[in-house]
Write a protein that holds these residues in place. Structure first.
Motif, PDB file in Angstrom:
ATOM      1  N   GLY A  99      23.466 -26.980 -19.454  1.00 46.45           N
ATOM      2  CA  GLY A  99      22.859 -28.052 -20.227  1.00 46.45           C
ATOM      3  C   GLY A  99      21.582 -27.537 -20.854  1.00 46.45           C
ATOM      4  N   MET A 100      21.354 -27.867 -22.110  1.00 51.15           N
ATOM      5  CA  MET A 100      20.162 -27.399 -22.819  1.00 51.15           C
ATOM      6  C   MET A 100      19.441 -28.571 -23.470  1.00 51.15           C
ATOM      7  SD  MET A 100      19.936 -24.122 -22.420  1.00 51.15           S
ATOM      8  CE  MET A 100      18.831 -23.603 -23.732  1.00 51.15           C
ATOM      9  N   PRO A 101      18.112 -28.600 -23.371  1.00 48.63           N
ATOM     10  CA  PRO A 101      17.371 -29.646 -24.086  1.00 48.63           C
ATOM     11  C   PRO A 101      17.610 -29.517 -25.588  1.00 48.63           C
ATOM     12  CG  PRO A 101      15.957 -28.452 -22.554  1.00 48.63           C
ATOM     13  CD  PRO A 101      17.218 -27.675 -22.651  1.00 48.63           C
ATOM     14  N   PHE A 134      24.035 -31.914 -19.459  1.00 51.35           N
ATOM     15  CA  PHE A 134      23.356 -32.331 -20.685  1.00 51.35           C
ATOM     16  C   PHE A 134      22.290 -33.382 -20.385  1.00 51.35           C
ATOM     17  CE2 PHE A 134      23.082 -35.499 -24.113  1.00 51.35           C
ATOM     18  CZ  PHE A 134      22.608 -34.704 -25.154  1.00 51.35           C
ATOM     19  N   LEU A 135      22.662 -34.400 -19.631  1.00 51.16           N
ATOM     20  CA  LEU A 135      21.713 -35.475 -19.334  1.00 51.16           C
ATOM     21  C   LEU A 135      20.516 -34.972 -18.531  1.00 51.16           C
ATOM     22  CD1 LEU A 135      24.185 -38.383 -18.476  1.00 51.16           C
ATOM     23  CD2 LEU A 135      22.903 -38.038 -20.605  1.00 51.16           C
ATOM     24  N   PRO A 164      16.523 -25.880 -19.161  1.00 50.60           N
ATOM     25  CA  PRO A 164      17.943 -25.519 -19.100  1.00 50.60           C
ATOM     26  C   PRO A 164      18.519 -25.793 -17.706  1.00 50.60           C
ATOM     27  CG  PRO A 164      16.664 -23.765 -20.128  1.00 50.60           C
ATOM     28  CD  PRO A 164      15.676 -24.735 -19.543  1.00 50.60           C
ATOM     29  N   VAL A 165      19.783 -26.137 -17.669  1.00 54.89           N
ATOM     30  CA  VAL A 165      20.494 -26.421 -16.421  1.00 54.89           C
ATOM     31  C   VAL A 165      21.742 -25.549 -16.367  1.00 54.89           C
ATOM     32  CG1 VAL A 165      21.737 -28.176 -15.101  1.00 54.89           C
ATOM     33  CG2 VAL A 165      19.677 -28.807 -16.389  1.00 54.89           C
ATOM     34  N   GLU A 166      21.953 -24.873 -15.250  1.00 49.70           N
ATOM     35  CA  GLU A 166      23.161 -24.076 -15.074  1.00 49.70           C
ATOM     36  C   GLU A 166      23.874 -24.519 -13.802  1.00 49.70           C
ATOM     37  OE1 GLU A 166      22.114 -19.958 -15.139  1.00 49.70           O
ATOM     38  OE2 GLU A 166      22.011 -19.892 -17.334  1.00 49.70           O
TER      39      GLU A 166
END
Length: 260
Positions: free
Chosen positions: A102-104, A208-209, A217-219
């Motif tokens: 997920g990316m801002p 994403f949320l 960033p989220v992995e």
């Protein structure tokens, strides 16, 4: 740099049809298992539907006609794998292996999304748009080029000239425009044509949320059958994704623009 395509782009028409079929499954069951692939173009729509829910072929044809107009249909409806369905029958478990990100969203990405929607309100026909810094490229079918150039004076409008677009002159396939749907978050797995048990749907939405909320960033990595991911019950992730889909208006509406 980012590209968006609008809901009348052939690939998005395929995504929307797949989403409409998933919506049909959720009208029948609370937690159906379904995977849909759609290939469309030149007056023919092919749809392969693997599903635990009872779906009537004639209703699928009606959805195709509503979204894409009159065309020949080649529809295959088969049960999802009995072993996988059984393995998910007791509790909500992750429906696939995968890595997700997920990316801002950047200001540039938000801006292009707004421009794409604005243009689509006036021209609800096949279109695609690129924004690279201050350079905006508008490729809009069946449009008044002069009018668009006046409104977006800094843009390059239809650089190769006027064009028709649509499924009569092009083909579309499910999940072929993930860059448009997910921006910098594209990793593995497509968003469309699948139920919420599939990690491709729920974990992409969750990542994403979370990225929008934290600004970071989220992995995420998952294995098929997981009941906990990153310390969160997978069932909670599914419910978060369900709420997101409902807030948009269903899987068909989700397919129009993707995550943003």
């Amino acid at each position: 740099m980012i590209e968006k395509v609008n809901p009348s782009h052939p690939d998005k028409v395929a995504d929307r049809i797949a989403g409409a079929i998933v919506d049909l499954a959720y009208e029948t069951e609370e937690n159906p298992k379904i995977a849909v692939e759609v290939l469309i173009g030149h007056d023919v729509c092919h749809a392969i539907i693997e599903t635990s829910a009872h779906i009537v072929e004639e209703v699928v044809k009606q959805a195709i006609k509503r979204i894409a107009g009159e065309m020949k249909t080649d529809i295959v409806i088969v049960p999802q794998d009995v072993h996988l369905s059984h393995n998910q029958s007791v509790e909500v478990r992750c429906g696939d292996n995968g890595i997700f990100k997920g990316m801002p969203l950047t200001k540039e990405q938000r801006t292009l999304s707004e421009i794409a929607r604005e243009i689509y309100e006036e021209y609800p026909t096949d279109g695609k748009y690129i924004l690279d810094g201050s350079r905006l490229i508008i490729c809009q079918s069946n449009a008044d080029r002069t009018k668009l150039e006046e409104k977006y004076s800094f843009a390059e409008v239809n650089p190769i000239g006027d064009w028709t677009g649509g499924t009569d002159v092009d083909t579309g396939a499910t999940n072929r425009k993930l860059g448009s749907d997910m921006a910098d978050a594209v990793t593995g797995g497509g968003l469309h044509g699948k139920d919420l048990s599939k990690a491709d749907v729920s974990l992409n939405i969750h990542a994403f949320l979370k990225a929008q909320k934290t600004g970071k960033p989220v992995e995420i990595c998952c294995a098929i059958g997981d009941v906990m991911i990153g310390g969160i019950p997978y069932a909670e992730i599914v419910e978060e994704a369900r709420a997101f889909i409902r807030s948009i208006g269903g899987f068909e509406k989700f397919a129009e623009w993707g995550l943003y």
